[in-house]
Design an enzyme around this catalytic site. Structure first.
Site, short mmCIF file in Angstrom:
data_model
loop_
_atom_site.label_atom_id
_atom_site.label_comp_id
_atom_site.label_asym_id
_atom_site.label_seq_id
_atom_site.Cartn_x
_atom_site.Cartn_y
_atom_site.Cartn_z
N SER A 133 0.86 -1.18 0.00
CA SER A 133 0.00 0.00 0.00
C SER A 133 0.90 1.23 0.00
CB SER A 133 -0.93 -0.05 1.22
OG SER A 133 -1.74 1.11 1.30
N TYR A 147 -4.36 8.66 -6.45
CA TYR A 147 -3.45 7.58 -6.06
C TYR A 147 -3.81 7.07 -4.67
CZ TYR A 147 0.85 5.32 -4.49
OH TYR A 147 1.76 4.42 -3.97
N LYS A 151 -5.04 3.21 -2.93
CA LYS A 151 -4.42 2.54 -1.80
C LYS A 151 -5.42 2.38 -0.65
CE LYS A 151 -0.46 1.94 -3.77
NZ LYS A 151 -0.04 0.58 -4.17
#
Length: 284
Positions: A133, A147, A151
């Protein structure tokens, strides 16, 4: 010794995880878009290394890579979902195509590889899934919204997988690195939005664009130490659900926990002063 299956293994953190696993005596299925880059990175690995071509967005190629690993070594014990793609820009600036490209790799790619490997681990009733992650999967940051959302998604389904797989003898660990000296901020991994909105230029999202250029290859984290830490944690048999790496990551996580505690305290003050039939919102 175990068999590790590592995606994005030709460079960066993936290469260091593979290197640390090999140094610990394990065998490694090292997956990359171009398997020749893997052999170049590990010229002396010998028969304990199998390099396979893998684009995590190609389901047929994923299945072929997993089958090749099992054929070569007879099993897979540790899956490391490391391959990833970055996108830098304010959330509004990101086009639909740019967002989907990041999700295809960071979310759907992880799920595709995991679905291909889990039948092997379930049949063995043993194994470990390591999903790489980011500190951005725990703490949002200007310029990294899309982004970070990928995650956050990985964090969500990994927490659930940990509960689902534990009765089958399979562990799950989320690795949350901060800034490490890898190629992640290079154009080979990090993409920038193509359409910038002027209103964001002088704000935190614009500042982050400048920061990413300035710190590239000067990040505080040592990827060699990170690779060793990950392999050591899995080898210990006591790997936690979350493995937070880097002083900057730890500082960010601690700051968020303090902020969350402050919000909880504010919520309790409001909740105590309202009737149960009322709808209360935390003070801010």
């Amino acid at each position: 010794m175990a068999v590790w299956f590592v995606t994005g293994a030709s460079r960066g953190l993936g290469a260091e995880i593979a290197r640390a696993a090999l140094a610990s005596g394990h065998s490694v299925v090292a997956a990359a878009r171009d398997p020749r880059t893997v052999r170049a990175a590990f010229p002396d690995a010998g028969e304990r290394l199998l390099s396979v071509a893998l684009d995590v967005t190609d389901e047929a190629q994923v299945q072929a890579a997993v089958e090749a690993g099992v054929e070569a070594f007879g099993r897979i014990d540790v899956l490391v979902n490391n391959a990833g793609r970055g996108l830098l820009g304010a959330v509004e600036e990101a086009s639909d195509a740019e967002v989907r490209a990041v999700y295809d790799t960071n979310v759907f790619g992880v799920l595709t590889v995991t679905r291909a490997v889990l039948p092997v681990l379930r049949a063995q009733r043993s194994g470990h899934v390591v999903n790489v992650s980011s500190v951005g999967g725990f703490v949002g940051s200007a310029g990294w919204g899309v982004y970070a959302s990928t995650k956050f998604a990985v964090e969500g389904f990994s927490e659930t997988m940990a509960l689902e797989l534990a009765p089958l003898g399979i562990g799950v660990t989320l690795v949350e690195p901060g800034y490490f000296r890898t190629d992640f901020l290079d154009s080979s991994s990090l993409h920038r939005v193509t359409t910038a909105v002027e209103d964001y230029a002088e704000g935190p999202a614009g500042a982050m664009r400048m920061t990413a250029e300035q710190v590239n290859h000067g990040q505080p984290g040592d990827p060699v130490k990170a690779g060793l830490a990950i392999v050591s944690a899995i080898d210990s048999g006591r790997a936690p659900l979350r493995l937070q790496l880097g002083s900057d990551c730890v500082a960010s996580v601690e700051a968020k926990l303090v902020a969350v505690q402050t919000e909880l305290d504010a919520w309790r003050e409001v909740a105590v002063s309202t009737d149960h039939d009322d709808v209360a919102t935390p003070a801010r």
